[in-house]
Design a protein around this motif. Structure first.
Motif, PDB file in Angstrom:
ATOM      1  N   SER A  58      25.692  -3.127  55.926  1.00  0.00           N
ATOM      2  CA  SER A  58      24.763  -3.935  55.148  1.00  0.00           C
ATOM      3  C   SER A  58      25.458  -4.699  54.029  1.00  0.00           C
ATOM      4  O   SER A  58      26.300  -4.146  53.327  1.00  0.00           O
ATOM      5  N   ALA A  59      25.068  -5.962  53.875  1.00  0.00           N
ATOM      6  CA  ALA A  59      25.500  -6.767  52.735  1.00  0.00           C
ATOM      7  C   ALA A  59      24.362  -6.782  51.725  1.00  0.00           C
ATOM      8  O   ALA A  59      23.211  -7.069  52.085  1.00  0.00           O
ATOM      9  N   VAL A  60      24.677  -6.458  50.468  1.00  0.00           N
ATOM     10  CA  VAL A  60      23.648  -6.304  49.445  1.00  0.00           C
ATOM     11  C   VAL A  60      23.934  -7.243  48.280  1.00  0.00           C
ATOM     12  O   VAL A  60      25.074  -7.355  47.821  1.00  0.00           O
ATOM     13  N   SER A  61      22.897  -7.927  47.797  1.00  0.00           N
ATOM     14  CA  SER A  61      23.041  -8.854  46.677  1.00  0.00           C
ATOM     15  C   SER A  61      23.202  -8.089  45.373  1.00  0.00           C
ATOM     16  O   SER A  61      22.864  -6.897  45.293  1.00  0.00           O
ATOM     17  N   PRO A  62      23.693  -8.751  44.307  1.00  0.00           N
ATOM     18  CA  PRO A  62      23.789  -8.091  42.999  1.00  0.00           C
ATOM     19  C   PRO A  62      22.440  -7.581  42.493  1.00  0.00           C
ATOM     20  O   PRO A  62      22.393  -6.624  41.714  1.00  0.00           O
ATOM     21  N   LEU A 105      18.835  -6.674  50.334  1.00  0.00           N
ATOM     22  CA  LEU A 105      19.630  -6.758  51.549  1.00  0.00           C
ATOM     23  C   LEU A 105      19.822  -8.225  51.936  1.00  0.00           C
ATOM     24  O   LEU A 105      18.852  -8.964  52.092  1.00  0.00           O
ATOM     25  N   LYS A 106      21.079  -8.643  52.083  1.00  0.00           N
ATOM     26  CA  LYS A 106      21.371 -10.013  52.508  1.00  0.00           C
ATOM     27  C   LYS A 106      21.500 -10.103  54.025  1.00  0.00           C
ATOM     28  O   LYS A 106      21.282 -11.157  54.617  1.00  0.00           O
ATOM     29  N   GLY A 107      21.869  -9.000  54.637  1.00  0.00           N
ATOM     30  CA  GLY A 107      21.998  -8.992  56.091  1.00  0.00           C
ATOM     31  C   GLY A 107      22.491  -7.635  56.543  1.00  0.00           C
ATOM     32  O   GLY A 107      23.102  -6.894  55.769  1.00  0.00           O
ATOM     33  N   VAL A 151      17.149  -2.537  48.703  1.00  0.00           N
ATOM     34  CA  VAL A 151      18.056  -1.440  49.052  1.00  0.00           C
ATOM     35  C   VAL A 151      17.971  -0.386  47.955  1.00  0.00           C
ATOM     36  O   VAL A 151      18.260  -0.655  46.785  1.00  0.00           O
ATOM     37  N   LEU A 152      17.562   0.809  48.335  1.00  0.00           N
ATOM     38  CA  LEU A 152      17.393   1.911  47.398  1.00  0.00           C
ATOM     39  C   LEU A 152      18.536   2.892  47.625  1.00  0.00           C
ATOM     40  O   LEU A 152      18.553   3.605  48.627  1.00  0.00           O
ATOM     41  N   PRO A 153      19.523   2.918  46.736  1.00  0.00           N
ATOM     42  CA  PRO A 153      20.727   3.727  46.974  1.00  0.00           C
ATOM     43  C   PRO A 153      20.419   5.229  47.032  1.00  0.00           C
ATOM     44  O   PRO A 153      19.654   5.754  46.228  1.00  0.00           O
ATOM     45  N   THR A 154      21.019   5.884  48.001  1.00  0.00           N
ATOM     46  CA  THR A 154      20.975   7.342  48.077  1.00  0.00           C
ATOM     47  C   THR A 154      22.397   7.860  48.268  1.00  0.00           C
ATOM     48  O   THR A 154      23.180   7.280  49.023  1.00  0.00           O
TER      49      THR A 154
END
Length: 305
Positions: A172-176, A180-182, A267-270
């Protein structure tokens, strides 16, 4: 707000020596990985569980899992069938592989009218993911947004590897801002001589980093998203009907929504460590990990009395 857990349990466990890996006991009283996921989901606040299963496993599944879960949660069953295709489409000759996680999720249409969390049956996710997704669904998810308001548990790649072989992950690509960007389905991820190796769907090498986010098919979705899955299935079939191994994958559907501006995924980090019985050799590691979690007080010795 009511929320549901949707468990994709129709896989045949092809890498598990032909056995049904979802039903392998790993807990001290015969519990399976799915039991721990459902325990975590119920504790987080989910009220209903919908099992997506194979029709030929229905009776065994109910006897081994459903009957005890029905004592603590509302339970429903739906079936993923190879022949369940949109009107005007016929099963191509020689096709034996199910159509993928997109078709699996489509099977809950008409049975789920509330926000729902999708998980795999044979993955241990840890309590944190269930908690943060349920909190997002209840307190933040906008069911009336013009674009689908979705979320996912963002696992750290190094926390999702198997010591016994390669795995597939949604890199996954994640924005600042944490969106999720993709997501790119990436195959053959494993450590080789201390370095991570991976490849794309065509077998070409790709680079991955151990600290990047991956999707483990732990998606929080609004009920309206089922329309997207339904409308996209015929388009997928038009392009892939004659490809016997092609799959209509949930991450690919969500990725397309993001790229076309019709959805946003938070995106919720775990930081919980994933584990699962991808390979038969994984089982002793999983059994030991469950034992440690019980010793640490994360789970009781016996989940369901």
């Amino acid at each position: 707000m009511k929320t549901s857990l949707v468990v994709m349990a129709a896989g045949i466990g092809s890498r598990f020596g032909g056995g049904i890996k979802q039903l392998e006991p790993v807990g001290p009283n015969g519990e399976i990985i799915m039991d721990y996921a459902i325990y975590d989901a119920k504790k987080a606040g989910f009220e209903k569980v919908v099992f997506i299963i194979r029709r030929d496993l229905e009776q065994d599944f109910k006897k081994m899992i459903g009957e005890r879960i029905e004592k603590v949660m509302e339970v429903d069953y739906v079936f993923q069938e190879l022949k369940d295709l949109p009107e005007g489409y016929a099963l191509p000759e020689g096709r034996t592989k199910p159509w993928g996680t997109g078709q699996a999720v489509l099977s809950v249409k008409g049975r789920v009218q509330e926000p729902f969390l999708v998980i795999n049956a044979d993955d241990y996710y840890g309590p944190e993911g269930f908690r943060i997704i349920h909190e997002y669904m209840v307190n933040q998810m906008d069911l009336n947004a013009d674009a689908y308001d979705m979320c996912m548990a963002g696992f750290i790649l190094k926390n999702t590897l198997s010591d016994n072989g390669a795995v597939t992950r949604g890199v996954s690509a994640v924005s600042p801002e944490g969106n999720l960007k993709g997501v790119r389905e990436t195959y053959g991820i494993q450590r080789v001589d201390g370095a991570l190796k991976a490849q794309d769907e065509d077998g070409n090498p790709v680079k991955v980093q151990e600290d990047q986010y991956v999707s483990m098919n732990m998606w929080g979705l609004p009920p309206a998203f089922l329309r997207e899955v339904e409308e996209g299935f015929p388009k997928f079939l038009d392009q892939n009907m004659e490809k016997p191994k092609s799959e209509y994958l949930l991450p690919s559907i969500i990725d397309r929504c993001i790229r076309e501006g019709r959805g946003q995924v938070h995106v919720l980090p775990t930081h919980d460590k994933w584990f699962g019985v991808t390979y038969r050799e994984d089982k002793p590691t999983v059994v030991a990990a469950i034992r440690k979690l019980i010793a640490d007080g994360v789970y009781p010795e016996k989940l369901y009395e």
